[in-house]
Design a protein around this motif. Structure first.
Motif, PDB file in Angstrom:
ATOM      1  N   GLU A   1       3.368  13.019 -14.286  1.00  0.00           N
ATOM      2  CA  GLU A   1       3.031  11.861 -15.133  1.00  0.00           C
ATOM      3  C   GLU A   1       4.269  11.077 -15.571  1.00  0.00           C
ATOM      4  O   GLU A   1       4.175   9.987 -16.118  1.00  0.00           O
TER       5      GLU A   1
ATOM      6  N   LYS B   1       6.680   9.358 -14.186  1.00  0.00           N
ATOM      7  CA  LYS B   1       6.948   7.996 -13.712  1.00  0.00           C
ATOM      8  C   LYS B   1       6.057   6.996 -14.430  1.00  0.00           C
ATOM      9  O   LYS B   1       6.505   5.921 -14.838  1.00  0.00           O
ATOM     10  N   ALA B   2       4.793   7.379 -14.592  1.00  0.00           N
ATOM     11  CA  ALA B   2       3.857   6.464 -15.270  1.00  0.00           C
ATOM     12  C   ALA B   2       4.344   6.173 -16.692  1.00  0.00           C
ATOM     13  O   ALA B   2       4.308   5.025 -17.156  1.00  0.00           O
ATOM     14  N   TYR B   3       4.847   7.205 -17.356  1.00  0.00           N
ATOM     15  CA  TYR B   3       5.338   7.017 -18.729  1.00  0.00           C
ATOM     16  C   TYR B   3       6.519   6.046 -18.765  1.00  0.00           C
ATOM     17  O   TYR B   3       6.593   5.157 -19.597  1.00  0.00           O
TER      18      TYR B   3
ATOM     19  N   PHE C   1       7.417   3.787 -16.548  1.00  0.00           N
ATOM     20  CA  PHE C   1       7.026   2.421 -16.189  1.00  0.00           C
ATOM     21  C   PHE C   1       6.309   1.741 -17.351  1.00  0.00           C
ATOM     22  O   PHE C   1       6.560   0.581 -17.657  1.00  0.00           O
ATOM     23  N   ASP C   2       5.456   2.506 -17.991  1.00  0.00           N
ATOM     24  CA  ASP C   2       4.738   1.961 -19.140  1.00  0.00           C
ATOM     25  C   ASP C   2       5.734   1.539 -20.224  1.00  0.00           C
ATOM     26  O   ASP C   2       5.643   0.457 -20.794  1.00  0.00           O
ATOM     27  N   PHE C   3       6.709   2.397 -20.458  1.00  0.00           N
ATOM     28  CA  PHE C   3       7.727   2.101 -21.476  1.00  0.00           C
ATOM     29  C   PHE C   3       8.457   0.800 -21.121  1.00  0.00           C
ATOM     30  O   PHE C   3       8.648  -0.079 -21.956  1.00  0.00           O
TER      31      PHE C   3
ATOM     32  N   HIS D   1       7.527  -1.657 -19.189  1.00  0.00           N
ATOM     33  CA  HIS D   1       6.686  -2.861 -19.287  1.00  0.00           C
ATOM     34  C   HIS D   1       6.502  -3.301 -20.725  1.00  0.00           C
ATOM     35  O   HIS D   1       6.238  -4.460 -20.992  1.00  0.00           O
ATOM     36  N   ARG D   2       6.674  -2.368 -21.651  1.00  0.00           N
ATOM     37  CA  ARG D   2       6.491  -2.718 -23.061  1.00  0.00           C
ATOM     38  C   ARG D   2       7.801  -3.131 -23.739  1.00  0.00           C
ATOM     39  O   ARG D   2       7.818  -3.418 -24.929  1.00  0.00           O
TER      40      ARG D   2
ATOM     41  N   GLN E   1       9.998  -2.869  -7.705  1.00  0.00           N
ATOM     42  CA  GLN E   1       9.037  -3.570  -8.578  1.00  0.00           C
ATOM     43  C   GLN E   1       9.636  -4.860  -9.138  1.00  0.00           C
ATOM     44  O   GLN E   1       9.075  -5.481 -10.020  1.00  0.00           O
TER      45      GLN E   1
ATOM     46  N   TYR F   1      14.053  11.141 -19.410  1.00  0.00           N
ATOM     47  CA  TYR F   1      13.045  11.332 -18.364  1.00  0.00           C
ATOM     48  C   TYR F   1      12.970  12.822 -18.012  1.00  0.00           C
ATOM     49  O   TYR F   1      11.902  13.405 -17.919  1.00  0.00           O
TER      50      TYR F   1
END
Ligand code: ADP
Ligand code: MG
Length: 686
Positions: free
Chosen positions: A502, A504-506, A508-510, A512-513, A540, A592
């Motif tokens: 999980e 990477k998703a965390y 990337f989410d961070f 984007h915010r 990306q 990370y």
């Protein structure tokens, strides 16, 4: 061995690393090199040069396979005699060539060429050294016997041993080389008989006379002045109670005099820049120019001690102004020496620091507060060695160096360390972690013992205590913060328990915010992961830089500069960037991967919330990290952070499992592992 040493080793810091890695084997010059077959002999731990670096003992068999075979073929063609390499043929006319790493050539040459003369005299050989970029060719001329003898002696010197006799007293071979030599025992004995008898070294007498030899070694030194402190009336006026309260209120400063015997009065802190430097207008001008309001706690308490000429150990969190704490008194120290600058014949201040980035950062800080036109040089591996040598030759006052490269220049007599009177061991804990102690030890041997020494560290583990005991004299200590690990309390620390997949998703989410003014330093555990994550982000279309030990130095510098200047707002890095790096406006640290140990966690988190700003950290913790859960909880609690329930459960589960393991494990298993693990003497492992 003293208690300190016992403790030190228990802490997992090795006292020295095997030399074999450094030594380039004796190998035949090309094209013969290509013919050297693999003998199956054990290789050194590190195969640095595409397989050309071998265990130094390997030449034992290579003597036959390479060099001697070459020489025999010469012999055959000239004298027409047949026979293999082990037939006792010893008349060689072509020189024997040894390839020796440049950093070790000094051992063969000796101070002022003394060693090489001695070598030539005792072996009868003529020796010529051609230096290359990284290594030197040592050419040995003379008859076969003479060459063999000189080669043996040179190998001893390169290995850090004194000359040995070619034979043991019982007439048997006493070296690995001779045991496996292709020469017959009688042939070798004949060489031994021809050699002059060696006088055995009387180590006991040597030890007894150590002080005498030390005195001789340092007898011609110019006078040294260390005390420049004039205590301001306002400082002297503080009562002991007032000082106690001030220390308590300023991050709970703890001070101690480490002198053996009766303790001295610890100097009162200075609360303003004027109180420390009113008598040094050049320093005050600098401070006014940079616009600092008041000294940081470590500076307040360190300046009176250092200005008084007392050795200091300064322990404080990262970003608390330790650099200026030692630099400004260092400027005064150098300027006020009785011997004029132009007669010192070398630098006056040396700052040893663990990484290239830190060295460059200290150099930048040094240049910012330029004083009396002092010239600074930064010496680090990966930088242009030739340019560094030329700059040293042109005359410098302050040397900021990583231990490896400085040791290299020192061993080759390319830098004079005798002129140094002010020594700083910056980030001592990190230097130990990186296995630099052997190099530090060699460097300090050439620095006058009555110098002033300052040591800084962010933590106070056993290894650092031992280093302090070895290299500082009658020192005082200033400890800002508690005596335990503590993270910067200006950082809001968030811990998330996640699954590995999980992560990477965390992140990337961070990202984007992130707000436009945010700047994040993302820490990963492995160099490959830094490359992997940064290329994912690039794909990306997110501007990102990465920093780790496998990147070229120029790329690392560019990455850091891009991040500092805000051209990128995301830097993915290994723990190479975890200590000391000063980028003011990092708003977030994103762990990370969880670091190797809690000290590293403290350093990473300390990259944000610097110079009085606030910051935030996000740390991803997976089940694999469960053994650190309880230590992490302690750190979070101590700095007043929220502790997630899941982390508490994780710690409990781990403790339960440990108890079970202890209950059922067979007694007398393997010993505990070493904290920190790597001992490389290089930053390439990060
Ligand atoms: P450390 O070595 O303790 O990690 P640094 O010496 O790198 O910290 O200092 C961190 C930052 O604080 C640097 O940018 C430095 O210029 C700044 N600084 C140093 N002293 C002061 C001060 N008295 N007031 C404000 N900022 C300071
Ligand atoms: Mg620092």
């Amino acid at each position: 061995m003293s208690d300190w040493e016992d403790e030190y080793e228990a802490d997992g810091v090795t006292l020295s690393k095997p030399l074999s890695v450094q030594v380039k084997s004796w190998r035949p010059p090309s094209p013969q090199r290509a013919r050297t077959r693999d003998t199956g002999a054990p290789r050194a731990e590190v195969d640095l040069d595409g397989g050309q670096w071998t265990n130094w003992r390997e030449p034992t068999s290579n003597v036959c396979d390479g060099e001697t075979r070459r020489n025999n073929s010469y012999g055959r063609s000239r004298g027409g005699r047949g026979g293999g390499c082990c037939d006792g043929e010893r008349s060689r006319s072509s020189p024997t060539i040894l390839n020796v790493d440049n950093s070790l050539v000094g051992r063969i040459i000796g101070r002022g060429g003394a060693k090489i003369r001695e070598l030539e005299e005792s072996s009868g050989a003529s020796i010529k050294i051609n230096r290359g970029v990284d290594e030197a060719e040592v050419m040995i001329f003379g008859s076969g016997d003479v060459q063999l003898k000189a080669k043996d002696m040179i190998e001893d010197l390169v290995q850090g041993r004194s000359f040995r006799g070619p034979m043991g007293s019982n007439g048997n071979s006493n070296t690995g080389y001779q045991r496996d030599s292709c020469w017959s025992a009688s042939a070798v004995q004949a060489v031994g008989a021809a050699a002059p008898a060696r006088v055995p070294i009387d180590w006991i007498a040597l030890r007894e006379n150590r002080d005498k030899y030390e005195a001789i070694k340092w007898q011609d030194l110019p006078p040294l002045k260390k005390d420049f402190y004039i205590e301001a009336e306002s400082v002297a006026a503080h009562s002991a109670e007032e000082v106690k309260i001030w220390r308590k209120e300023n991050n709970n400063i703890f001070v101690d005099d480490l002198v053996e015997g009766e303790k001295r009065t610890f100097p009162n802190p200075v609360c303003t820049f004027e109180e420390a430097f009113a008598h040094y207008p050049g320093i005050m001008e600098n401070i006014v120019r940079v616009g600092f309001q008041k000294p940081t706690p470590i500076q307040s308490q360190a300046w009176p001690v250092i200005l008084k000429g007392i050795d200091l150990i300064g322990i404080a969190q990262t970003g608390t102004g330790k650099t200026l704490a030692y630099l400004l008194p260092g400027f005064i120290h150098m300027d006020e020496q009785p011997l004029p600058r132009d007669q010192r014949n070398g630098p006056g201040m040396l700052v040893l620091t663990p990484t290239r980035e830190l060295a460059l950062q200290i150099e930048a800080e040094c240049n910012k507060y330029s004083y009396k036109g002092f010239k600074t040089i930064c010496i680090y591996g990966g930088g242009d060695r030739r340019a560094q040598i030329n700059k040293v030759r042109s005359g410098v006052d302050i040397v900021i160096a990583t231990p490896g490269r400085l040791n290299d220049l020192q061993m080759n007599d390319l830098i004079n360390l005798r002129s140094i009177t002010y020594l700083v061991l910056d980030e001592a804990d990190r230097m130990l972690d990186m296995g630099f102690e052997p190099q530090i030890m060699k460097i300090i041997l050439d620095i006058r013992p009555d110098r002033q020494t300052v040591m800084t560290s962010a933590t106070w583990p056993t290894g650092v205590r031992r280093l302090a005991k070895s290299y500082l004299k009658n020192s005082m200590m200033v400890y800002v913060g508690t005596l335990d690990l503590a993270t910067v309390n200006t950082v809001h620390q968030m811990v998330l328990i996640v699954q590995e997949e999980e992560k990477k998703a965390y992140v990337f989410d961070f990202i984007h915010r992130m707000e436009p003014q945010d700047k994040v330093l993302i820490f990963v555990g492995k160099k490959i992961k830094a490359d992997d994550l940064s290329s994912d982000l690039c794909l990306q279309g997110i501007p990102v830089q990465s920093m780790h030990g496998d990147r070229e130095q120029c790329d690392r510098e560019e990455a850091l500069q891009d991040f500092k200047d805000g051209r990128v707002r995301i830097l993915v890095a290994t723990d190479l960037a975890s200590r000391g790096l000063d980028v003011h406006d990092i708003t977030h640290v994103f762990n990370y991967d969880f670091p190797r140990n809690m000290e590293e966690y403290v350093h990473r988190v300390g990259r944000t919330g610097r110079a009085g700003r606030s910051g935030a950290s996000v740390t991803l913790v997976t089940r694999d990290d469960w053994k650190i859960a309880s230590e992490l909880i302690t750190i979070l609690e101590r700095s007043g952070q929220d502790v997630p329930e899941e982390l508490v459960l994780m710690a409990e589960r781990y403790e339960k499992r440990q108890r079970e393991k202890e209950m059922y494990a067979p007694k007398g298993g393997r010993g505990g592992g070493r904290r920190g693990g790597f001992r490389g003497g290089s930053d390439r492992r990060f």
